[in-house]
Scaffold this motif. Structure first.
Motif, PDB file in Angstrom:
ATOM      1  N   SER A 399       0.831  -1.205   0.000  1.00 60.06           N
ATOM      2  CA  SER A 399       0.000   0.000   0.000  1.00 60.06           C
ATOM      3  C   SER A 399       0.863   1.251   0.000  1.00 60.06           C
ATOM      4  O   SER A 399       1.880   1.322   0.686  1.00 60.06           O
ATOM      5  CB  SER A 399      -0.910   0.014   1.227  1.00 60.06           C
ATOM      6  OG  SER A 399      -1.889  -0.992   1.119  1.00 60.06           O
ATOM      7  N   GLY A 400       0.432   2.227  -0.786  1.00 58.06           N
ATOM      8  CA  GLY A 400       1.134   3.494  -0.828  1.00 58.06           C
ATOM      9  C   GLY A 400       2.218   3.566  -1.881  1.00 58.06           C
ATOM     10  O   GLY A 400       2.726   4.646  -2.187  1.00 58.06           O
ATOM     11  N   ALA A 401       2.611   2.422  -2.446  1.00 50.12           N
ATOM     12  CA  ALA A 401       3.664   2.426  -3.460  1.00 50.12           C
ATOM     13  C   ALA A 401       3.059   2.681  -4.825  1.00 50.12           C
ATOM     14  O   ALA A 401       2.010   2.134  -5.167  1.00 50.12           O
ATOM     15  CB  ALA A 401       4.390   1.086  -3.457  1.00 50.12           C
ATOM     16  N   SER A 402       3.739   3.497  -5.616  1.00 54.71           N
ATOM     17  CA  SER A 402       3.310   3.709  -7.003  1.00 54.71           C
ATOM     18  C   SER A 402       4.534   4.044  -7.832  1.00 54.71           C
ATOM     19  O   SER A 402       5.492   4.637  -7.354  1.00 54.71           O
ATOM     20  CB  SER A 402       2.275   4.831  -7.101  1.00 54.71           C
ATOM     21  OG  SER A 402       2.843   6.059  -6.687  1.00 54.71           O
ATOM     22  N   GLY A 403       4.489   3.642  -9.085  1.00 53.46           N
ATOM     23  CA  GLY A 403       5.611   3.865  -9.983  1.00 53.46           C
ATOM     24  C   GLY A 403       5.851   2.636 -10.829  1.00 53.46           C
ATOM     25  O   GLY A 403       5.108   1.649 -10.756  1.00 53.46           O
ATOM     26  N   THR A 404       6.889   2.675 -11.626  1.00 55.18           N
ATOM     27  CA  THR A 404       7.207   1.565 -12.513  1.00 55.18           C
ATOM     28  C   THR A 404       8.160   0.597 -11.835  1.00 55.18           C
ATOM     29  O   THR A 404       9.149   1.006 -11.218  1.00 55.18           O
ATOM     30  CB  THR A 404       7.857   2.084 -13.813  1.00 55.18           C
ATOM     31  OG1 THR A 404       6.954   2.978 -14.460  1.00 55.18           O
ATOM     32  CG2 THR A 404       8.169   0.932 -14.757  1.00 55.18           C
ATOM     33  N   GLU A 445      13.814  -6.134  -5.839  1.00 53.00           N
ATOM     34  CA  GLU A 445      14.961  -5.378  -6.332  1.00 53.00           C
ATOM     35  C   GLU A 445      14.560  -3.946  -6.662  1.00 53.00           C
ATOM     36  O   GLU A 445      15.416  -3.075  -6.822  1.00 53.00           O
ATOM     37  CB  GLU A 445      15.546  -6.058  -7.570  1.00 53.00           C
ATOM     38  CG  GLU A 445      16.193  -7.409  -7.262  1.00 53.00           C
ATOM     39  CD  GLU A 445      16.689  -8.101  -8.508  1.00 53.00           C
ATOM     40  OE1 GLU A 445      16.775  -7.423  -9.565  1.00 53.00           O
ATOM     41  OE2 GLU A 445      16.980  -9.296  -8.440  1.00 53.00           O
ATOM     42  N   ASN A 446      13.262  -3.720  -6.763  1.00 53.98           N
ATOM     43  CA  ASN A 446      12.731  -2.375  -6.999  1.00 53.98           C
ATOM     44  C   ASN A 446      12.539  -1.679  -5.650  1.00 53.98           C
ATOM     45  O   ASN A 446      11.808  -2.167  -4.779  1.00 53.98           O
ATOM     46  CB  ASN A 446      11.381  -2.464  -7.724  1.00 53.98           C
ATOM     47  CG  ASN A 446      11.509  -3.064  -9.105  1.00 53.98           C
ATOM     48  OD1 ASN A 446      11.788  -2.370 -10.071  1.00 53.98           O
ATOM     49  ND2 ASN A 446      11.316  -4.373  -9.201  1.00 53.98           N
ATOM     50  N   ARG A 447      13.205  -0.548  -5.496  1.00 58.34           N
ATOM     51  CA  ARG A 447      13.207   0.135  -4.202  1.00 58.34           C
ATOM     52  C   ARG A 447      11.798   0.481  -3.724  1.00 58.34           C
ATOM     53  O   ARG A 447      11.480   0.336  -2.537  1.00 58.34           O
ATOM     54  CB  ARG A 447      14.057   1.405  -4.285  1.00 58.34           C
ATOM     55  CG  ARG A 447      14.263   2.093  -2.948  1.00 58.34           C
ATOM     56  CD  ARG A 447      15.190   3.300  -3.081  1.00 58.34           C
ATOM     57  NE  ARG A 447      15.464   3.882  -1.781  1.00 58.34           N
ATOM     58  CZ  ARG A 447      14.676   4.758  -1.174  1.00 58.34           C
ATOM     59  NH1 ARG A 447      13.560   5.156  -1.760  1.00 58.34           N
ATOM     60  NH2 ARG A 447      14.992   5.245   0.024  1.00 58.34           N
ATOM     61  N   ILE A 448      10.928   0.935  -4.648  1.00 51.71           N
ATOM     62  CA  ILE A 448       9.598   1.354  -4.206  1.00 51.71           C
ATOM     63  C   ILE A 448       8.812   0.184  -3.626  1.00 51.71           C
ATOM     64  O   ILE A 448       8.083   0.344  -2.641  1.00 51.71           O
ATOM     65  CB  ILE A 448       8.812   2.039  -5.339  1.00 51.71           C
ATOM     66  CG1 ILE A 448       8.668   1.120  -6.553  1.00 51.71           C
ATOM     67  CG2 ILE A 448       9.432   3.356  -5.722  1.00 51.71           C
ATOM     68  CD1 ILE A 448       7.747   1.701  -7.623  1.00 51.71           C
ATOM     69  N   ALA A 449       8.954  -0.999  -4.213  1.00 48.83           N
ATOM     70  CA  ALA A 449       8.251  -2.174  -3.691  1.00 48.83           C
ATOM     71  C   ALA A 449       8.879  -2.646  -2.389  1.00 48.83           C
ATOM     72  O   ALA A 449       8.187  -3.013  -1.424  1.00 48.83           O
ATOM     73  CB  ALA A 449       8.261  -3.294  -4.724  1.00 48.83           C
ATOM     74  N   ARG A 450      10.206  -2.670  -2.356  1.00 51.15           N
ATOM     75  CA  ARG A 450      10.925  -3.130  -1.158  1.00 51.15           C
ATOM     76  C   ARG A 450      10.618  -2.239   0.048  1.00 51.15           C
ATOM     77  O   ARG A 450      10.335  -2.726   1.147  1.00 51.15           O
ATOM     78  CB  ARG A 450      12.423  -3.144  -1.446  1.00 51.15           C
ATOM     79  CG  ARG A 450      13.259  -3.688  -0.313  1.00 51.15           C
ATOM     80  CD  ARG A 450      14.704  -3.821  -0.742  1.00 51.15           C
ATOM     81  NE  ARG A 450      15.340  -2.536  -1.036  1.00 51.15           N
ATOM     82  CZ  ARG A 450      15.687  -2.132  -2.250  1.00 51.15           C
ATOM     83  NH1 ARG A 450      15.464  -2.892  -3.306  1.00 51.15           N
ATOM     84  NH2 ARG A 450      16.280  -0.954  -2.442  1.00 51.15           N
ATOM     85  N   GLU A 451      10.645  -0.924  -0.167  1.00 50.67           N
ATOM     86  CA  GLU A 451      10.388  -0.002   0.927  1.00 50.67           C
ATOM     87  C   GLU A 451       8.935  -0.087   1.387  1.00 50.67           C
ATOM     88  O   GLU A 451       8.644  -0.038   2.583  1.00 50.67           O
ATOM     89  CB  GLU A 451      10.732   1.425   0.494  1.00 50.67           C
ATOM     90  CG  GLU A 451      12.220   1.709   0.476  1.00 50.67           C
ATOM     91  CD  GLU A 451      12.820   1.631   1.866  1.00 50.67           C
ATOM     92  OE1 GLU A 451      12.339   2.349   2.763  1.00 50.67           O
ATOM     93  OE2 GLU A 451      13.755   0.826   2.063  1.00 50.67           O
ATOM     94  N   ALA A 452       8.015  -0.208   0.446  1.00 48.79           N
ATOM     95  CA  ALA A 452       6.605  -0.297   0.812  1.00 48.79           C
ATOM     96  C   ALA A 452       6.346  -1.555   1.642  1.00 48.79           C
ATOM     97  O   ALA A 452       5.605  -1.511   2.635  1.00 48.79           O
ATOM     98  CB  ALA A 452       5.730  -0.300  -0.439  1.00 48.79           C
ATOM     99  N   PHE A 453       6.953  -2.668   1.246  1.00 47.29           N
ATOM    100  CA  PHE A 453       6.745  -3.906   2.004  1.00 47.29           C
ATOM    101  C   PHE A 453       7.368  -3.796   3.389  1.00 47.29           C
ATOM    102  O   PHE A 453       6.765  -4.206   4.396  1.00 47.29           O
ATOM    103  CB  PHE A 453       7.329  -5.088   1.236  1.00 47.29           C
ATOM    104  CG  PHE A 453       7.054  -6.418   1.878  1.00 47.29           C
ATOM    105  CD1 PHE A 453       5.753  -6.831   2.133  1.00 47.29           C
ATOM    106  CD2 PHE A 453       8.097  -7.266   2.236  1.00 47.29           C
ATOM    107  CE1 PHE A 453       5.487  -8.059   2.733  1.00 47.29           C
ATOM    108  CE2 PHE A 453       7.848  -8.484   2.829  1.00 47.29           C
ATOM    109  CZ  PHE A 453       6.541  -8.883   3.083  1.00 47.29           C
ATOM    110  N   ALA A 454       8.577  -3.236   3.473  1.00 48.93           N
ATOM    111  CA  ALA A 454       9.215  -3.078   4.787  1.00 48.93           C
ATOM    112  C   ALA A 454       8.362  -2.203   5.698  1.00 48.93           C
ATOM    113  O   ALA A 454       8.181  -2.507   6.888  1.00 48.93           O
ATOM    114  CB  ALA A 454      10.615  -2.489   4.619  1.00 48.93           C
TER     115      ALA A 454
END
Length: 493
Positions: A399-404, A445-454
């Motif tokens: 949740s909250g992540a958006s981008g490619t 490996e995608n920062r936006i997904a990794r950070e959102a999950f963390a």
């Protein structure tokens, strides 16, 4: 002028060949050398989807050659690993030639029916690379001294011959017996291959180098082969090639980056250890996230963690049966934190697996999933292999992540929603509550997904995240610094 080939061979498995090869690729690329990686034959379930050398779509190669291509700063293609064997359990493997899956077979059948074709495929791939690059850094497999396989050792003996390669022998001192392994390996090599060995590199050394000198002198006097370098113990953080580094099925192990983080500010992600696990490198970016610990756990272990990630599997159907029988399904249904299923893990989270006899080794047409997502997966003989970019519309544990985001798909079967679910990746995947499934390997490996999950894991656990750390040195550059300990002038590099 045709390229020069350096074969990085080993005295055993897991001695550091992949790291040395990646380090050489980056070291040479930094100095303006047109370098490319190569591994004639790989056995690994950690694969990547890359462009096929003939320009026709995508194919599969082992993850180490993908990493080495990145280190060399060249686009990865199927020529970098033209023969890939993907174990699927019960003594069978899937054969992938030039990136394309051919068929499943038993080990003996491979050598009887396919080896000559595999050798021809590898030699032609090397010829294409040699025609367009100055240096080829080839990686061997296992030990180059397996005398029972010397008449059919494609990654080592045959590569040395058809590539006219100089051989750098890598030996691991941490496991003990390094001098015996060097001497024994050289003694057991075919004479023509032994003559190609230009030096030895000893890896994973800790301690006082001066205490090692008498042994180095003796081994050089006895063999006539110089020790060109002693590399200090260091893990640059490159993805692992195979399951050697994983805990054994039924055991547990925790990896992660505590880095001075107080225990009450860490979180733990449980990764059930499937018997036929594949692409487990998908969780490594999480383990490198400050404060996050990744714990590989047996299928029958309680999910005593803050989140769960289910990795891919080479055989979803058989691992689904194993997971159900071990009690993992019940654990997943009772689990209250974030859950992410990747590829086979996504399929397993669903209600059922249809046409299961296409993918599994048994006769069952339908096999139950965990029932955590209202999804049905239907298998067919066709296999999806492609690199992808998708727009992420964050939901569930992202949740909250958006981008490619970018990654790759390697799977059999397609999953159909059985209820109204969020589709977080341009219509692909499924999310409901704190559960998300996707076919996208490389997601974290995608920062936006990794950070959102963390963030989701910390929020669910009710803990505050530690402060972010500054960017670390690239693992490719760290590997290059390691191989700088080798006398590369003696290698002619």
């Amino acid at each position: 002028m045709e390229a020069r080939t350096i074969l990085v061979a080993g005295t055993a498995s897991h001695v550091g060949k992949s790291t040395v090869a990646a380090g050489l690729c980056r070291y040479l690329a930094e100095r303006g050398v047109d370098v490319a990686p190569f591994k004639a034959q790989n056995m690994s379930n950690n694969a990547r989807a890359v462009a096929r050398a003939n320009g026709d779509g995508f194919g599969e190669i082992g993850v180490s050659q993908y990493v080495q291509a990145n280190a060399a700063r060249v686009p990865a293609t199927t020529d970098h690993n033209p023969v890939l064997l993907k174990p699927r359990g019960d003594g069978e493997s899937q054969l992938v030639l030039d990136g394309e899956a051919i068929e499943h077979f038993a080990a003996g059948e491979y050598y009887e029916r396919h080896w000559e074709r595999a050798r021809e495929t590898a030699e032609k791939a090397h010829e294409r690379l040699a025609a367009t690059h100055d240096v080829i850094v080839a990686e061997g497999a296992g030990s180059i001294a397996e005398i029972n396989l010397h008449d059919r050792d494609l990654a080592n003996v045959e590569t040395a011959r058809f590539a006219d390669a100089d051989v750098l022998l890598v030996a691991d001192i941490e496991r003990g017996g390094v001098f015996a392994s060097i001497l024994g390996t050289l003694e057991l090599l075919p004479e023509d291959v032994r003559d190609r060995v230009v030096g030895v590199a000893i890896t994973k050394f800790r301690g006082d180098r001066s205490l090692l000198e008498p042994g180095l002198d003796r081994i050089e006097q006895r063999t006539g082969v110089p020790v060109l370098g002693v590399l200090p113990y260091d893990d640059p953080g490159l993805p692992e090639e195979d399951s050697v580094s994983l805990p054994a099925v039924g055991s547990a192990e925790t990896i992660g980056d505590d880095d001075g983080v107080a225990p009450d500010r860490t979180v733990t992600i449980a990764v059930p250890r499937f018997p036929r696990a594949s692409n487990v490198t998908d969780v490594e970016p999480l383990a490198r996230t400050r404060g996050v610990r990744v714990r590989f756990v047996p299928l029958d272990a309680p999910l005593d963690a803050d989140a769960v990630v289910l990795t891919g599997t080479k055989n979803t159907v058989d691992d689904a049966i194993a997971a159900r029988e071990a009690g993992l399904y019940a654990e997943l249904r009772a689990f209250e934190g974030p859950i992410v299923g990747l590829c086979g893990g996504y399929q397993l989270l669903g209600e059922r697996l249809a046409n299961a006899n296409v993918e599994g080794t048994g006769d069952a047409e339908t096999v139950d999933g965990a029932g955590v997502l209202p999804v049905e997966t239907r298998f067919s003989p066709e296999k999806t292999v492609e690199a992808v970019k998708r727009d992420l519309d964050g939901c569930g544990p992202l949740s909250g992540a958006s981008g490619t985001v970018s990654g790759y798909e390697i799977h059999m079967g397609d999953s159909e929603h059985l209820a109204d679910l969020d589709r977080p990746f341009d219509g692909e995947g499924a999310a409901a509550g704190d559960v998300l499934g996707t076919y996208l390997h490389g997601l974290f490996e995608n920062r936006i997904a990794r950070e959102a999950f963390a963030e989701a894991v910390y929020a669910s656990a009710g803990r505050a995240r530690p402060e972010a750390r500054g960017d670390r040195e690239s693992p490719y550059d760290r590997a290059a610094k390691l191989v700088a300990e080798i006398d590369l002038d003696a290698l002619g590099l």
